[in-house]
Design an enzyme around this catalytic site. Structure first.
Site, mmCIF file in Angstrom:
data_model
loop_
_atom_site.group_PDB
_atom_site.id
_atom_site.type_symbol
_atom_site.label_atom_id
_atom_site.label_comp_id
_atom_site.label_asym_id
_atom_site.label_seq_id
_atom_site.Cartn_x
_atom_site.Cartn_y
_atom_site.Cartn_z
ATOM 1 N N ASP A 1 9.626 7.802 9.041
ATOM 2 C CA ASP A 1 9.883 6.015 8.407
ATOM 3 C C ASP A 1 10.491 6.343 9.357
ATOM 4 O O ASP A 1 11.653 6.450 9.305
ATOM 5 C CB ASP A 1 10.325 6.473 7.395
ATOM 6 N N ASP B 1 -0.561 2.450 -2.713
ATOM 7 C CA ASP B 1 1.460 2.929 -3.174
ATOM 8 C C ASP B 1 1.112 3.283 -5.029
ATOM 9 O O ASP B 1 0.660 2.795 -5.170
ATOM 10 C CB ASP B 1 2.045 2.378 -2.373
#
Length: 239
Positions: A129, A8
């Protein structure tokens, strides 16, 4: 089941967020390419990359770091975060990405997802998500009334390569993945589902694999913290 180590990216560094909060970022490595090499040397078959700044900005921000990773790693990589038009999709695939992940636009511009999946077969995934079963967009900052399963089913005939399903409340929290919800989603659609968020131990990975329904799992913090040994995990999944 494929294990995807996660890189990330925030401000050019490898970080992990806690439950999706940008303010709660822990920097684990300031050299993303070196991190990618370490994962590849441990034997991973794929890399999962996220441009966190890009997810909020709506356009690529950590492009230099992603390009360094692509140059350093000889395994396929998928990238999500800030990819919201055909030009960006095309540019990333031209640079050597194996797969782009479309999240926000999967809710806001389904036609783009369909167009991209048609133009680039096998190279477009949908990122879903969610908090409490409802889809969140724009770097998890905005909640919608769209239900996860409804969104996933709407892409059944679009030719998308995979669905990456993240339970936001589990992400970076080291509390284990939401196995029940992920398996239920995987059984509700024919598209391969990859679990993300909360994978924090070998037991979590085995439990996901043993559902018999989940195609892959993404792990980040557990690999950086040492709670999960990548070599050992890959060997266990093969065994």
């Amino acid at each position: 089941m494929i294990l995807y180590p996660a890189i990330d990216l925030k401000d050019g560094n490898c970080v992990r967020l806690y439950k999706g909060e940008m303010e709660q970022a822990t920097v684990f490595n300031d050299d993303p390419a070196a991190q990618a090499r370490a994962f590849v040397e441990a034997g991973c078959e794929w890399l999962h990359l996220v441009d966190l700044n890009g997810a909020f900005a709506g356009a690529p921000v950590n492009a230099a770091a992603v390009e360094a990773i692509l140059a350093a790693a000889d395994v396929p990589a998928q990238l999500g975060g800030g990819i919201r038009d055909m030009a960006t999709i095309e540019a990333w695939l031209d640079k050597g990405l194996a797969r782009v992940i479309l999240g926000t636009v999967a809710v806001e511009n389904p036609a783009l997802v369909r167009e991209a999946a048609l133009a680039f077969p096998g190279q477009v995934a949908v990122g879903i998500d969610a908090r409490e079963g409802r889809v969140a967009t724009k770097g998890w900052a905005e909640e919608t009334d769209v239900m996860v399963t409804d969104l996933a089913r709407s892409y059944e005939d679009a030719g998308v390569a995979a669905i990456i399903y993240t339970d936001i409340n589990r992400d970076g929290a080291m509390q284990g993945p939401n196995i029940e919800a992920t398996a239920a989603l995987a059984r509700a659609v024919t598209i391969p589902v990859i679990a993300s968020g909360g994978v924090s131990s070998l037991a979590d990975l085995i439990a996901l694999r043993d559902t018999g329904a989940i195609a892959g799992a993404i792990s980040g913090r557990a690999l950086y913290d040492g709670a999960l040994d990548l070599k050992q995990a890959l060997a266990a999944l093969k065994g």
